[in-house]
Design a protein around this motif. Structure first.
Motif, PDB file in Angstrom:
ATOM      1  N   LEU A   1      42.254   3.807  25.126  1.00 31.47           N
ATOM      2  CA  LEU A   1      41.312   4.936  25.113  1.00 31.47           C
ATOM      3  C   LEU A   1      40.096   4.610  24.239  1.00 31.47           C
ATOM      4  O   LEU A   1      38.956   4.921  24.595  1.00 31.47           O
ATOM      5  CB  LEU A   1      42.019   6.189  24.582  1.00 31.47           C
ATOM      6  N   GLU A   2      40.354   3.953  23.126  1.00 30.92           N
ATOM      7  CA  GLU A   2      39.247   3.603  22.232  1.00 30.92           C
ATOM      8  C   GLU A   2      38.325   2.603  22.929  1.00 30.92           C
ATOM      9  O   GLU A   2      37.097   2.755  22.920  1.00 30.92           O
ATOM     10  CB  GLU A   2      39.792   3.025  20.922  1.00 30.92           C
ATOM     11  N   GLU A   3      38.928   1.588  23.556  1.00 34.86           N
ATOM     12  CA  GLU A   3      38.101   0.570  24.250  1.00 34.86           C
ATOM     13  C   GLU A   3      37.311   1.181  25.410  1.00 34.86           C
ATOM     14  O   GLU A   3      36.246   0.705  25.763  1.00 34.86           O
ATOM     15  CB  GLU A   3      39.005  -0.560  24.754  1.00 34.86           C
ATOM     16  N   ALA A   4      37.882   2.249  25.996  1.00 33.78           N
ATOM     17  CA  ALA A   4      37.176   2.910  27.111  1.00 33.78           C
ATOM     18  C   ALA A   4      36.071   3.840  26.600  1.00 33.78           C
ATOM     19  O   ALA A   4      35.339   4.426  27.390  1.00 33.78           O
ATOM     20  CB  ALA A   4      38.184   3.683  27.958  1.00 33.78           C
ATOM     21  N   GLY A   5      35.967   3.990  25.274  1.00 32.33           N
ATOM     22  CA  GLY A   5      34.870   4.789  24.690  1.00 32.33           C
ATOM     23  C   GLY A   5      35.154   6.283  24.637  1.00 32.33           C
ATOM     24  O   GLY A   5      34.231   7.090  24.699  1.00 32.33           O
ATOM     25  N   CYS A   6      36.413   6.652  24.517  1.00 33.79           N
ATOM     26  CA  CYS A   6      36.766   8.087  24.571  1.00 33.79           C
ATOM     27  C   CYS A   6      36.549   8.855  23.271  1.00 33.79           C
ATOM     28  O   CYS A   6      36.453  10.088  23.296  1.00 33.79           O
ATOM     29  CB  CYS A   6      38.225   8.248  24.994  1.00 33.79           C
ATOM     30  N   LYS A   7      36.515   8.170  22.138  1.00 31.21           N
ATOM     31  CA  LYS A   7      36.390   8.891  20.862  1.00 31.21           C
ATOM     32  C   LYS A   7      35.157   9.796  20.884  1.00 31.21           C
ATOM     33  O   LYS A   7      34.075   9.349  21.289  1.00 31.21           O
ATOM     34  CB  LYS A   7      36.274   7.907  19.697  1.00 31.21           C
ATOM     35  N   GLY A   8      35.326  11.029  20.450  1.00 29.25           N
ATOM     36  CA  GLY A   8      34.188  11.950  20.363  1.00 29.25           C
ATOM     37  C   GLY A   8      33.923  12.750  21.628  1.00 29.25           C
ATOM     38  O   GLY A   8      33.147  13.707  21.594  1.00 29.25           O
ATOM     39  N   LEU A   9      34.543  12.394  22.761  1.00 31.51           N
ATOM     40  CA  LEU A   9      34.342  13.204  23.979  1.00 31.51           C
ATOM     41  C   LEU A   9      34.713  14.640  23.668  1.00 31.51           C
ATOM     42  O   LEU A   9      35.706  14.888  22.981  1.00 31.51           O
ATOM     43  CB  LEU A   9      35.273  12.745  25.104  1.00 31.51           C
ATOM     44  N   THR A  10      33.977  15.599  24.230  1.00 26.75           N
ATOM     45  CA  THR A  10      34.222  17.012  23.896  1.00 26.75           C
ATOM     46  C   THR A  10      34.190  17.892  25.132  1.00 26.75           C
ATOM     47  O   THR A  10      33.397  17.667  26.044  1.00 26.75           O
ATOM     48  CB  THR A  10      33.139  17.497  22.901  1.00 26.75           C
ATOM     49  N   GLU A  11      35.073  18.856  25.157  1.00 28.08           N
ATOM     50  CA  GLU A  11      35.054  19.942  26.160  1.00 28.08           C
ATOM     51  C   GLU A  11      35.403  21.220  25.409  1.00 28.08           C
ATOM     52  O   GLU A  11      36.510  21.339  24.870  1.00 28.08           O
ATOM     53  CB  GLU A  11      36.102  19.712  27.264  1.00 28.08           C
ATOM     54  N   GLY A  12      34.491  22.174  25.374  1.00 27.38           N
ATOM     55  CA  GLY A  12      34.739  23.431  24.653  1.00 27.38           C
ATOM     56  C   GLY A  12      35.066  23.144  23.196  1.00 27.38           C
ATOM     57  O   GLY A  12      34.353  22.391  22.524  1.00 27.38           O
ATOM     58  N   VAL A  13      36.159  23.722  22.699  1.00 30.11           N
ATOM     59  CA  VAL A  13      36.511  23.531  21.281  1.00 30.11           C
ATOM     60  C   VAL A  13      37.318  22.246  21.049  1.00 30.11           C
ATOM     61  O   VAL A  13      37.684  21.943  19.917  1.00 30.11           O
ATOM     62  CB  VAL A  13      37.334  24.726  20.723  1.00 30.11           C
ATOM     63  N   PHE A  14      37.606  21.520  22.126  1.00 31.84           N
ATOM     64  CA  PHE A  14      38.477  20.345  22.005  1.00 31.84           C
ATOM     65  C   PHE A  14      37.666  19.060  22.021  1.00 31.84           C
ATOM     66  O   PHE A  14      36.744  18.913  22.811  1.00 31.84           O
ATOM     67  CB  PHE A  14      39.479  20.303  23.169  1.00 31.84           C
TER      68      PHE A  14
END
Ligand code: FAD
Length: 289
Positions: free
Chosen positions: A224-237
């Motif tokens: 997930l980190e290598e795919a660049g997911c850190k910091g993705l946001t939807e609403g409060v999550f």
């Protein structure tokens, strides 16, 4: 039997996910499950077990569902010098600590996993290379549709990584676990050390633990980190900056289950595009139960 309460789904999820309303029935004894089954048949509702909601994402709808909680049922009884018969409403950490004070253990690696023993048995919860299944010799429960009793004994098998032999719709009410004789003080120190370790490594903010199971050859967090997911946001999550396999609700406000699902799907898509691996969620979604 207590009357069911109507509460927000978010109250049943430690991530505070789900803006719909749900019925919750707190049980005091096994017999009340049979009463609840009769009542649910009359009212056309489904019954589902809930523990502490540490792995559960609620719903944005008012589903025709009554969640059954055993949180008041937590009696435990040690016999044969190391076996313990215990009601599954007990929080796992309290169970492990109670055992240690009586001189039984070998299970301190699991002391920091939040949630109930019932939830741990349903998820085959594990940490530090150890899983709850290693200690279980019997489980007893009730099928919430048929009302039939269900039993599992050591040798029946069915455990795997984050997978339990509990069939769908069975609520496990009692289990027998086999522990080792230990020095009470040493075991208590191991438990405290595990709690401290967790405090250091757990990402800040409300959560429901790891989002995805680890696929066979790589930790989900790295993919997930290598795919660049850190910091993705939807609403409060949002995906934690500390751990890419961890969604947090930093504000603590109630959020839509739909936002949560969308974020999980975006993470899956990004890992599929980058690595060609389909990640499988560890969480349970109320809309899919
Ligand atoms: C901060 C944090 C850290 C975590 N760390 C870990 C970890 O290290 N390892 C790990 O494995 N998990 C971890 N988790 C996830 C979670 O704590 C575990 O899966 C836990 O065992 C779930 O227990 P629960 O009582 O909260 O279950 P719930 O979330 O309430 O329910 C989860 C599932 O279990 C079912 N269930 C609950 N009780 C019963 C019952 N009596 N009979 C039948 N089915 C039942 C529910 O229907 C649901 O499908 C973590 C979660 C958080 C928030």
């Amino acid at each position: 039997m207590n009357a069911p309460q109507r509460i927000p789904w978010a109250n049943l999820s430690t991530l505070r996910a789900g803006v719909g309303i749900v019925q919750l029935l707190q049980l005091q004894q096994d017999e009340e499950i049979f009463e609840a089954i009769q009542q649910s048949r009359r009212e056309g509702r489904r019954l589902l077990p809930v523990g502490k909601g540490t792995n559960l994402i609620g719903s944005d709808q008012e589903l025709p569902v009554t969640m059954l909680s055993l949180s008041a049922m937590r009696a435990m009884d040690v016999f044969d010098g190391g076996k313990v018969r215990v009601q599954t409403g007990i929080p796992l950490g309290i169970f492990v600590q109670n055992l240690a004070t009586q001189g039984f253990g070998g299970i301190s690696a699991l002391a920091g996993i939040p949630g109930s023993l019932g939830g741990a048995l349903a998820m085959n919860a594990g940490a530090n290379g150890c899983s709850i299944s290693e200690f279980v010799t019997e489980m007893h429960g009730i099928h919430l549709r048929s009302g039939e009793e269900w039993q599992w004994r050591k040798g029946d098998g069915g455990w795997a990584y984050r997978h339990s032999p509990l069939p769908p719709h069975v609520m496990v009410t009692t289990a027998v676990l086999e522990l080792q004789l230990v020095d009470s003080q040493e075991e208590t120190e191991k438990i405290s050390a595990e709690w401290m370790r967790r405090r250091r490594v757990t990402p800040r903010g409300l959560s429901c633990g790891s989002v995805f199971r680890n696929p066979p050859n790589a930790p989900a967090g790295r993919l997930l980190e290598e795919a660049g997911c850190k910091g993705l946001t939807e609403g409060v999550f949002s995906v934690s900056q500390q751990h890419a396999n961890w969604i947090v609700n930093a504000s603590g406000n109630v959020g839509k289950a739909e936002d949560c699902r969308r974020l999980v799907q975006r993470m899956q898509t990004m890992v599929m595009e980058r690595h060609g691996i389909r990640l499988e969620a560890e969480w349970r979604f109320a809309d899919l139960l």
